[in-house]
Design an enzyme around this catalytic site. Sequence first.
Site, PDB file in Angstrom:
ATOM      1  N   ASP A  50       0.936  -1.573   0.163  1.00 33.50           N
ATOM      2  CA  ASP A  50       0.129   0.021  -0.423  1.00 33.50           C
ATOM      3  C   ASP A  50       0.907   1.149  -0.305  1.00 33.50           C
ATOM      4  OD1 ASP A  50      -2.169  -1.762  -0.088  1.00 33.50           O
ATOM      5  OD2 ASP A  50      -1.739  -1.724   2.673  1.00 33.50           O
ATOM      6  N   GLU A  51       2.245   0.936  -0.520  1.00 32.50           N
ATOM      7  CA  GLU A  51       3.089   2.952  -0.608  1.00 32.50           C
ATOM      8  C   GLU A  51       2.074   3.263  -1.826  1.00 32.50           C
ATOM      9  OE1 GLU A  51       4.022  -0.783  -1.274  1.00 32.50           O
ATOM     10  OE2 GLU A  51       5.315  -1.782   0.268  1.00 32.50           O
ATOM     11  N   LYS A  63       1.708   2.317  -5.114  1.00 33.16           N
ATOM     12  CA  LYS A  63       2.627   1.715  -6.499  1.00 33.16           C
ATOM     13  C   LYS A  63       1.469   1.848  -7.315  1.00 33.16           C
ATOM     14  CE  LYS A  63       1.995  -2.301  -4.524  1.00 33.16           C
ATOM     15  NZ  LYS A  63       1.333  -2.025  -3.464  1.00 33.16           N
ATOM     16  N   GLY A  97      -4.552  -4.407  -4.201  1.00 38.27           N
ATOM     17  CA  GLY A  97      -5.211  -3.489  -4.131  1.00 38.27           C
ATOM     18  C   GLY A  97      -4.599  -2.291  -4.310  1.00 38.27           C
ATOM     19  N   HIS A  98      -4.813  -1.720  -5.523  1.00 38.33           N
ATOM     20  CA  HIS A  98      -3.877  -1.008  -6.591  1.00 38.33           C
ATOM     21  C   HIS A  98      -4.984   0.589  -6.999  1.00 38.33           C
ATOM     22  CE1 HIS A  98      -0.362  -4.080  -7.265  1.00 38.33           C
ATOM     23  NE2 HIS A  98      -0.659  -3.142  -6.192  1.00 38.33           N
ATOM     24  N   THR A 112      -8.405  -3.247  -0.493  1.00 40.61           N
ATOM     25  CA  THR A 112      -9.130  -4.908  -0.680  1.00 40.61           C
ATOM     26  C   THR A 112      -9.948  -4.910   0.274  1.00 40.61           C
ATOM     27  OG1 THR A 112      -7.161  -5.153  -2.011  1.00 40.61           O
ATOM     28  CG2 THR A 112      -8.526  -7.159  -0.986  1.00 40.61           C
TER      29      THR A 112
HETATM   30  P1  GDP Z   1      -0.378   0.212  -3.392  1.00 43.08           P
HETATM   31  O1  GDP Z   1      -1.656  -0.960  -3.411  1.00 43.08           O
HETATM   32  O2  GDP Z   1       1.053   0.403  -3.148  1.00 43.08           O
HETATM   33  O3  GDP Z   1      -1.139   0.625  -4.711  1.00 43.08           O
HETATM   34  O4  GDP Z   1      -1.542   1.352  -3.013  1.00 43.08           O
HETATM   35  P2  GDP Z   1      -2.930   1.582  -2.050  1.00 43.08           P
HETATM   36  O5  GDP Z   1      -3.691   1.881  -3.339  1.00 43.08           O
HETATM   37  O6  GDP Z   1      -3.584   0.134  -1.372  1.00 43.08           O
HETATM   38  O7  GDP Z   1      -3.249   2.566  -1.233  1.00 43.08           O
HETATM   39  C1  GDP Z   1      -2.558   4.153  -1.385  1.00 43.08           C
HETATM   40  C2  GDP Z   1      -3.566   4.959  -0.828  1.00 43.08           C
HETATM   41  O8  GDP Z   1      -2.938   6.654  -1.053  1.00 43.08           O
HETATM   42  C3  GDP Z   1      -4.608   5.239  -1.867  1.00 43.08           C
HETATM   43  O9  GDP Z   1      -5.478   5.563  -1.573  1.00 43.08           O
HETATM   44  C4  GDP Z   1      -3.905   6.378  -3.253  1.00 43.08           C
HETATM   45  O10 GDP Z   1      -4.863   7.037  -3.651  1.00 43.08           O
HETATM   46  C5  GDP Z   1      -3.177   6.981  -1.859  1.00 43.08           C
HETATM   47  N1  GDP Z   1      -1.830   7.832  -2.162  1.00 43.08           N
HETATM   48  C6  GDP Z   1      -1.291   7.746  -3.352  1.00 43.08           C
HETATM   49  N2  GDP Z   1      -0.552   8.152  -3.328  1.00 43.08           N
HETATM   50  C7  GDP Z   1      -0.601   9.328  -2.415  1.00 43.08           C
HETATM   51  C8  GDP Z   1      -0.262  10.684  -1.841  1.00 43.08           C
HETATM   52  O11 GDP Z   1       1.337  11.125  -2.327  1.00 43.08           O
HETATM   53  N3  GDP Z   1      -0.708  10.953  -0.828  1.00 43.08           N
HETATM   54  C9  GDP Z   1      -1.585  11.217  -1.047  1.00 43.08           C
HETATM   55  N4  GDP Z   1      -2.404  11.662  -0.097  1.00 43.08           N
HETATM   56  N5  GDP Z   1      -2.469  10.010  -1.122  1.00 43.08           N
HETATM   57  C10 GDP Z   1      -1.793   9.531  -1.580  1.00 43.08           C
HETATM   58  P1  IMO Z   2      -1.087  -4.024  -2.467  1.00 47.69           P
HETATM   59  O1  IMO Z   2      -0.155  -5.022  -3.406  1.00 47.69           O
HETATM   60  C1  IMO Z   2      -0.760  -4.457   1.969  1.00 47.69           C
HETATM   61  C2  IMO Z   2      -0.674  -8.885   3.194  1.00 47.69           C
HETATM   62  C3  IMO Z   2      -2.320  -9.055   4.471  1.00 47.69           C
HETATM   63  C4  IMO Z   2      -1.695 -10.319   5.870  1.00 47.69           C
HETATM   64  C5  IMO Z   2      -0.389 -10.600   4.593  1.00 47.69           C
HETATM   65  C6  IMO Z   2      -0.709 -11.732   3.926  1.00 47.69           C
HETATM   66  O2  IMO Z   2      -2.325  -3.287  -2.260  1.00 47.69           O
HETATM   67  O3  IMO Z   2       0.184  -3.476  -1.446  1.00 47.69           O
HETATM   68  P2  IMO Z   2      -2.714 -12.762   2.020  1.00 47.69           P
HETATM   69  O4  IMO Z   2      -3.597 -12.831   1.392  1.00 47.69           O
HETATM   70  O5  IMO Z   2      -1.525 -11.946   0.941  1.00 47.69           O
HETATM   71  O6  IMO Z   2      -2.504 -14.763   2.399  1.00 47.69           O
HETATM   72  O7  IMO Z   2      -2.131 -11.741   3.613  1.00 47.69           O
HETATM   73  O8  IMO Z   2      -0.238  -9.691   3.483  1.00 47.69           O
HETATM   74  N1  IMO Z   2      -1.547  -8.248   2.110  1.00 47.69           N
HETATM   75  C7  IMO Z   2      -0.328  -7.074   2.269  1.00 47.69           C
HETATM   76  N2  IMO Z   2      -1.268  -5.953   2.588  1.00 47.69           N
HETATM   77  N3  IMO Z   2      -1.273  -4.653   0.721  1.00 47.69           N
HETATM   78  C8  IMO Z   2      -1.620  -5.664  -0.117  1.00 47.69           C
HETATM   79  O9  IMO Z   2      -1.224  -5.356  -1.269  1.00 47.69           O
HETATM   80  C9  IMO Z   2      -0.983  -6.684   0.756  1.00 47.69           C
HETATM   81  N4  IMO Z   2      -1.185  -7.968  -0.149  1.00 47.69           N
HETATM   82  C10 IMO Z   2      -1.568  -8.856   1.681  1.00 47.69           C
HETATM   83  O10 IMO Z   2      -2.569  -8.007   5.041  1.00 47.69           O
HETATM   84  O11 IMO Z   2      -1.077  -9.293   6.232  1.00 47.69           O
HETATM   85 MG    MG Z   3      -2.459  -1.283  -2.056  1.00 45.89          MG
END
Ligand code: GDP
Ligand code: IMO
Ligand code: MG
Length: 425
Positions: free
Chosen positions: A13-14, A16, A40-41, A299
């Site tokens: 959830d960085e 990406k 969940g991207h 997610t």
């Molecule tokens: P991913 O799994 O690495 O793609 O990240 P996620 O989508 O799960 O979570 C990142 C969250 O931060 C999402 O809700 C994005 O819309 C949000 N986001 C991404 N970059 C930024 C940013 O620079 N600032 C803020 N406030 N939100 C961001």
């Molecule tokens: P993205 O791509 C954050 C975590 C789950 C749990 C562990 C194992 O959006 O960054 P799993 O269902 O994979 O067997 O769960 O990994 N986890 C994530 N945490 N972002 C994700 O994906 C994750 N995918 C799995 O919460 O701790």
């Molecule tokens: Mg994510």
Amino acid sequence: MPNTVLIGAQWGDEGKGKIIDVLAGQVDIVVRYQGGNNAGHTVKIGDEHYVLHLIPSGILRDDQVCVIGNGLVVNPSALLDEIAEVEAAGKKVQGRLFVSDRAHIVFPYHRALDAAREALLAEGSKIGTTGRGIGPCYSDKVTRTGLRAGDLLTSDYPALLQSRLVEANKVLAAMGGETLDEKAVLADYLAVAERMRPYIKDTVTYLGDAIRQGQTVLFEGAQGTMLDIDFGTYPFVTSSSATAGGACTGSGVPPHKIDRVVGVIKAYTTRVGEGPFPTELFDADGERMRDAGGEYGATTGRPRRCGWFDAVVGRYAAMINGVDFWAMTKLDVLDTFETLRVCTAYEYEGERLTEMPASVNILEKCKPVYTDVPGWCEPTSHITRYEDLPARARSYVEYLCELMGGQLGILSVGPKRESTLRVGL
Ligand code: GDP
Ligand code: IMO
Ligand code: MG
């Protein structure tokens, strides 16, 4: 753009999805190489908001081809739903999305086994999985009892699925889990297989040919370094190779065809699910990060655990992935903090550790060693040039890069495409 692997440097959830969307316009092909719909991207374009779980985030551009590589575990019914959603948003998918015939298939019994296994684990040992059947499907891959996308199109498929269902129900019954209606699942998944037909392809040959012809590829990692099956906080990890090395085994593209690695890292730290997290905050500062950053799982909707930036994690991720450029996200979330704490090392039983320990038993007992730095206390979301950031914000970012090694490439100050400062990338 040269062939680039993009990975998450922390616990997922960085951001990406956002960075992939920003970079995807500069390549021909975007390839996911591991994980499944546990990911969940999020991508925000104008007022539109998309969350992609299996389809590479490049699908939201117009021309890029997207590949679901052999390293993934694919839930075909979730994929078909996601395709329908992307099509409903006006994007063309057929002819632009291919699923490797070697990718493994997640069946309903994998999800049932995931739930049954978590239920059996004692408190403190539960992993807190996303419940998507990821671990059991990768287990079948390694035990050599999995079914792959290519199998869905063969005449052996009904009998193979039938035998797997019989076996899975025996295991589920023994575990006290919910057993499945074999006939119903079989009928559903024969229909699903037919609907998958247009997408299934020998993507290994396709990618090999494309690269030979000079097309460029962006590899989209899912999860993050600390969730990697080998390098993460085992056993509180996911079941795939989320680090840069996974890009080769998960796509069939050889290492010498990859030119560089981009590490996506938040300006603070979050984690969802169980497992050690040395800089986790349990106070008002953590709440503030969760509120300002909207830190709820894309997610599962679970609140994400929040904490200060951990440079031990960052340095470790830089080393394992060979990060050339950092894409640092969510700097804006820290806009209101007067003081920011940065973890530079851990203290374990009176000893200072500067490297990531292998054992979670050690990591759980590690106390962060902090350096405090002043915050900038000004909004940054509207800024479009790095030079225009408050000096203290620049100092913070540069300090983190110095601690980790690797150059800053992108700085993100908001969820939308336009809130992206291109620095060296
Ligand atoms: P991913 O799994 O690495 O793609 O990240 P996620 O989508 O799960 O979570 C990142 C969250 O931060 C999402 O809700 C994005 O819309 C949000 N986001 C991404 N970059 C930024 C940013 O620079 N600032 C803020 N406030 N939100 C961001
Ligand atoms: P993205 O791509 C954050 C975590 C789950 C749990 C562990 C194992 O959006 O960054 P799993 O269902 O994979 O067997 O769960 O990994 N986890 C994530 N945490 N972002 C994700 O994906 C994750 N995918 C799995 O919460 O701790
Ligand atoms: Mg994510």
